[in-house]
Design a protein around this motif. Structure first.
Motif: not given
Length: 646
Positions: A547-554
């Motif tokens: 989840s953190h990765m998805l949010a950061h990359i967005a």
């Protein structure tokens, strides 16, 4: 015959009433009219007060709709009739009308709560699907104020708006969001809409074509497992691609694919800008690195969680063009430069922990470790003196042979075995205890890849939830124990309940054992993370990390290149290195001194792990401490470094 006619009448009456509130009102109006006609006729026959039939019907209608006229009637017969009509008015007119309107209002509110009205927004963030990752993604977006301000400015938006497309919006979803966000919950900032990302009309409902970014988390609790989740993702991408074929521009999208071999399929299904996270291989690599380096999960959690310390940040700073990488260190007193992202025909090429003499070019992005965006601003005045940086000295692994016990079967085990096999000078004996038949396991392993000579696999049939089966494998004989969240259950609660049970049994079996293996636990419900705040075992909450990765990359797509470099075999990796390897044991050193010593070996110091402090405070690891902070170092202390695995 009479019964048949009655059933026919009731059937057509039912169909008429179920058409909606308007038809129910028409039915009540007809009943009111019928009672008025019959009541007017009876009143006309019962008394000579009325001059015409229309006058008596109007009398009946007034009694039916307004009980205040009841006292105006004279004569026993008329009063009895008036009373009957008035009572019918309470039932037919007032009662039925109130019931119909109440039901209509409830249905209207329910429809509005479901979120079926198309939104009118631009520059918003769309999250497709409600999974165990969604609340964490929302929290990460809401908390990332600094990045969001710059992100929204680029998209021409003034305020953050998050739109979530869930299968069915209900009170429970809102409650989950409110519990996750706590005081950060803002009803005006988050919009919920019901729908399926596979349907075009539902995608239009969230105005996905006007979105600044789309986040599409994976759904791993589907019947059919990860394969079903990946098929659902690809189908949704194709649904959105259909709009591109009609001439629409597709927004930036970041999505999750469980099987890394299907990443190329996801990319080909979407012509817009897309970043794909292969979740199984990503988590497998994190597990593999944690197996090899205890406490590494604490580093990953800090790097990927906003507001919990340091983060990976990217800056384009043209003033460093022409300088060597080692000359940049003095410019960042509150940050640690990790490397460079260089534009190329392939996109961005990562150069983390670059070699000595690496020259920064115009257009390069600097990758830094810092607590805030302000900390990545270079000092206006600094000595342009290059940090002493030597050529890379290959890491000498203290443990080249490990015995690993895996409890449970998961779809990511083939990726984990593949990752372990990629470490050239290390060997692993891996025993897998599970109720899943050996033939099924071997079939999945063979389809993914062969383990090779560096990983020796042994399949054990048994239930790690049964004390006798677990005791039979002798857990104390292993170097590491990995308890995985099985994907053979359909709810996260079932998965974690079984995982926690297995951990409790392992603890009981290891009581009194002198040498205890390192235990690593994977959880799939972020809500259970708090249960492990004061335990010796390491915990990885895979949905939380993803989840953190998805949010950061967005918010910053370039970060995906950094994550792929750090979370893939070979290349740059994060290690714990003993202080004595740099000749620092027994000395009092500042972090700046430690950085110089590590840099001389061709590596980058990210932080420290001091044993004495760990025992007192529970494995506290300090990343990017103050450069002047100092410690009296022992041979048991370690430095967290960014190195290159060869």
């Amino acid at each position: 015959m009479i019964a048949g006619a009655s059933n026919k009448f009731r059937f057509y009456l039912e169909r008429f009433i179920l058409r909606g509130a308007h038809y129910r009102l028409l039915f009540i109006a007809a009943m009111v009219g019928l009672v008025s006609i019959v009541g007017g006729y009876l009143a006309l026959q019962a008394t000579a007060e009325f001059g015409s039939y229309s006058e008596s019907m109007w009398w009946a209608f007034l009694r039916l709709t307004d009980p205040g006229y009841l006292g105006d009637d004279k004569g026993t017969g008329l009063r009895v009739l008036s009373t009957i009509i008035t009572v019918l008015g309470y039932v037919i007119f007032m009662g039925s009308l109130i019931a119909i309107m109440t039901q209509w209002l409830n249905n209207t509110i329910r429809v509005l709560e479901l979120g079926t009205t198309p939104i009118v927004q631009k520059g918003h963030v769309v999250i497709l699907g409600w999974t165990n990752r969604t609340p964490i993604i929302v929290r990460e977006l809401v908390r990332s104020e600094e990045r969001l301000k710059r992100f929204l400015v680029k998209q021409g938006a003034r305020k953050l708006r998050i739109v979530i497309l869930a299968e069915e919006v209900n009170v429970q979803l809102r409650q989950d969001l409110q519990e996750t966000l706590a005081e950060e919950w803002d009803e005006r900032q988050i919009i919920l809409r019901s729908g399926n990302p596979l349907k075009n009309e539902d995608l239009l409902r969230v105005a996905f074509l006007n979105a600044a970014a789309i986040i599409f988390p994976g759904m791993n609790f589907l019947e059919g497992g990860a394969d079903a989740g990946d098929m659902r993702t690809v189908k949704a991408l194709l649904s959105m691609q259909a709009f591109a074929e009609k001439g629409h521009n597709l927004p930036f999208l970041v999505t999750e694919i469980f099987d890394a071999r299907k990443v190329v399929v996801a990319r080909s299904a979407y012509s817009g800008r897309i970043e794909v996270i292969p979740s199984d291989s990503t988590i497998s690599l994190l597990l593999a690195q944690n197996i090899r380096h205890q406490s590494l999960s604490h580093v990953f959690n800090e790097l990927l969680t906003y507001g919990d310390g340091n983060e990976l940040r990217i800056r384009h700073l043209s003033q460093f063009a022409g300088m060597t990488f080692e000359e940049t260190f003095a410019a960042f007193p509150k940050a640690v430069p990790l490397g460079v992202l260089r534009p190329s025909n392939r996109g961005l090429d990562p150069h983390l922990n670059p070699p000595v003499g690496f020259v920064i070019r115009e257009g390069d992005f600097l990758v830094l470790l810092a607590r805030s965006h302000n900390d990545t601003a270079p000092s206006k005045r600094y000595d342009r003196v290059a940090q002493k940086r030597g050529h890379f000295v290959q890491f000498k692994h203290e443990k080249k042979h490990r015995r690993l016990l895996i409890l449970g079967w998961s779809g990511m085990i083939p990726a984990l075995v593949h990752e372990l096999a990629s470490y050239q000078d290390e060997k692993f004996e891996v025993d897998i205890l599970s109720r899943v038949p050996e033939e099924e396991r071997e079939d999945k392993l063979q389809k993914y890849s062969t383990a090779g000579q560096r990983v020796k696999l042994r399949h054990l049939i048994g239930d790690y939830g049964a004390p006798s089966d677990l005791e039979e494998v002798s857990p104390d004989m292993y170097d590491n124990i990995l308890i995985l969240g099985s994907d053979y259950f359909l709810t996260k609660e079932e998965v974690d309940a079984r995982t926690i049970l297995g951990l409790m049994l392992v603890r009981e079996l290891l009581k009194g054992v002198t040498y205890k293996p390192d235990i690593l636990v994977e959880l799939v419900d972020p809500g259970n993370h708090s249960l492990f705040s004061r335990v010796s075992e390491e915990v990885i909450v895979s949905p939380m990390i993803l989840s953190h990765m998805l949010a950061h990359i967005a918010m910053r797509p370039e970060l995906n290149t950094v994550f792929q470099e750090l979370f893939s075999s070979g290349g740059a990796e994060i290690y714990f290195r003993p202080m004595h390897e740099y000749g620092l044991a027994g000395k009092t050193m500042s972090f700046a001194d430690i950085q110089d010593s590590v840099s001389a070996r061709g590596e980058i110091a990210l932080g420290v792990k001091v044993t004495a402090r760990e025992k007192a405070l529970g494995a506290e690891i300090e990343l990017n401490p103050d450069k002047t902070a100092s410690w009296s170092l022992t041979k048991d202390d370690e430095v967290v470094v960014l190195t290159t695995y060869v």
